[in-house]
Structure formats: C-alpha cells, structure tokens
Design a protein around this motif. Structure first.
Motif, PDB file in Angstrom:
ATOM      1  N   PRO A   1      70.945 -11.486  82.239  1.00  0.00           N
ATOM      2  CA  PRO A   1      70.352 -10.689  81.164  1.00  0.00           C
ATOM      3  C   PRO A   1      69.337  -9.673  81.701  1.00  0.00           C
ATOM      4  O   PRO A   1      68.565  -9.979  82.609  1.00  0.00           O
ATOM      5  N   ALA A   2      69.348  -8.479  81.132  1.00  0.00           N
ATOM      6  CA  ALA A   2      68.382  -7.449  81.515  1.00  0.00           C
ATOM      7  C   ALA A   2      67.002  -7.809  80.946  1.00  0.00           C
ATOM      8  O   ALA A   2      66.902  -8.388  79.859  1.00  0.00           O
ATOM      9  N   SER A   3      65.969  -7.448  81.659  1.00  0.00           N
ATOM     10  CA  SER A   3      64.602  -7.798  81.241  1.00  0.00           C
ATOM     11  C   SER A   3      64.229  -7.161  79.913  1.00  0.00           C
ATOM     12  O   SER A   3      63.446  -7.727  79.150  1.00  0.00           O
ATOM     13  N   PHE A   4      64.778  -5.999  79.593  1.00  0.00           N
ATOM     14  CA  PHE A   4      64.416  -5.314  78.352  1.00  0.00           C
ATOM     15  C   PHE A   4      65.244  -5.755  77.142  1.00  0.00           C
ATOM     16  O   PHE A   4      64.999  -5.301  76.031  1.00  0.00           O
ATOM     17  N   ALA A   5      66.218  -6.621  77.366  1.00  0.00           N
ATOM     18  CA  ALA A   5      67.052  -7.111  76.279  1.00  0.00           C
ATOM     19  C   ALA A   5      67.146  -8.631  76.356  1.00  0.00           C
ATOM     20  O   ALA A   5      68.203  -9.186  76.652  1.00  0.00           O
ATOM     21  N   PRO A   6      66.045  -9.326  76.108  1.00  0.00           N
ATOM     22  CA  PRO A   6      66.056 -10.790  76.250  1.00  0.00           C
ATOM     23  C   PRO A   6      67.012 -11.450  75.257  1.00  0.00           C
ATOM     24  O   PRO A   6      67.257 -10.920  74.177  1.00  0.00           O
ATOM     25  N   LEU A   7      67.525 -12.570  75.660  1.00  0.00           N
ATOM     26  CA  LEU A   7      68.431 -13.335  74.803  1.00  0.00           C
ATOM     27  C   LEU A   7      67.633 -13.997  73.692  1.00  0.00           C
ATOM     28  O   LEU A   7      66.483 -14.389  73.889  1.00  0.00           O
ATOM     29  N   LYS A   8      68.262 -14.127  72.547  1.00  0.00           N
ATOM     30  CA  LYS A   8      67.589 -14.748  71.417  1.00  0.00           C
ATOM     31  C   LYS A   8      68.000 -16.184  71.270  1.00  0.00           C
ATOM     32  O   LYS A   8      69.043 -16.584  71.612  1.00  0.00           O
TER      33      LYS A   8
END
Length: 104
Positions: free
Chosen positions: A97-104
């Motif tokens: 996962p990219a740091s700016f799009a964290p998983l929910k």
C-alpha cells in the motif's frame, strides 16, 4: 504490510464447479492457515472465467511461514489435486500500500 494479489483464469465453463469445490474444501483449509482473505472476487465483466483473491501479511517472512504451513497440510494437498485441472493460468503479485492511500 504486503498484499498477495492472485489472479486465476479457469477453463471456460468451470467457474461454478471451482467455486463449489473451493467453498467446501479449499477455503476452510486456506483460511485456517492464512486467516481471512483481504478480498475475494469473481469477474462480472471482462474475463468471466477469472477469480481474484488478495491475502494480507505482515511481511514476506509472515507470508512464507503461513504458506509453508498450508502447503504441508494434507487437506490442502488433496484439494490441489482436485482443483488444479480447473485452472488455465495463475498470476501472482506482491503489492504494498502507498503511504498516501492507507488501507481502511
């Protein structure tokens, strides 16, 4: 965290047979070793003979440990004998996962 993104293409007409087999024999043993899947899909538009599932792991070592335990399980090996003839191809990707799009 890493995600193991797996795409399988089944032989035409084999999706329902595979889903029935996987639900009864594959999923119970796989989830016992890998935990709940992060996501599990069938394709509705596009290649309708395709399944996609994603498994989350802490890191590569966690993935290796859990998958090795699953591979050593006789129930998983028995399932593979039944399911393998249904598949045409497997594509496997490890994604992070990219740091700016964290998983929910």
């Amino acid at each position: 965290m890493i995600l193991d993104h797996r795409t399988y293409v089944l032989h035409p007409g084999k999706l329902r047979e595979f889903l029935t087999l996987y639900e009864a024999e594959g999923f119970p043993v796989q989830s016992r070793h890998l935990g709940k899947p992060f996501a599990w899909f069938t394709t509705e538009v596009g290649n309708v003979n395709e399944i996609i599932h994603i498994w989350a792991y802490e890191d590569f070592a966690d993935r290796q440990k859990r998958r090795a335990a699953m591979q050593a399980d006789p129930a998983w090996q028995a399932y593979l004998v039944k399911s393998s003839p249904l598949f045409q191809t497997l594509t496997n990707r490890i994604v992070v996962p990219a740091s700016f799009a964290p998983l929910k």
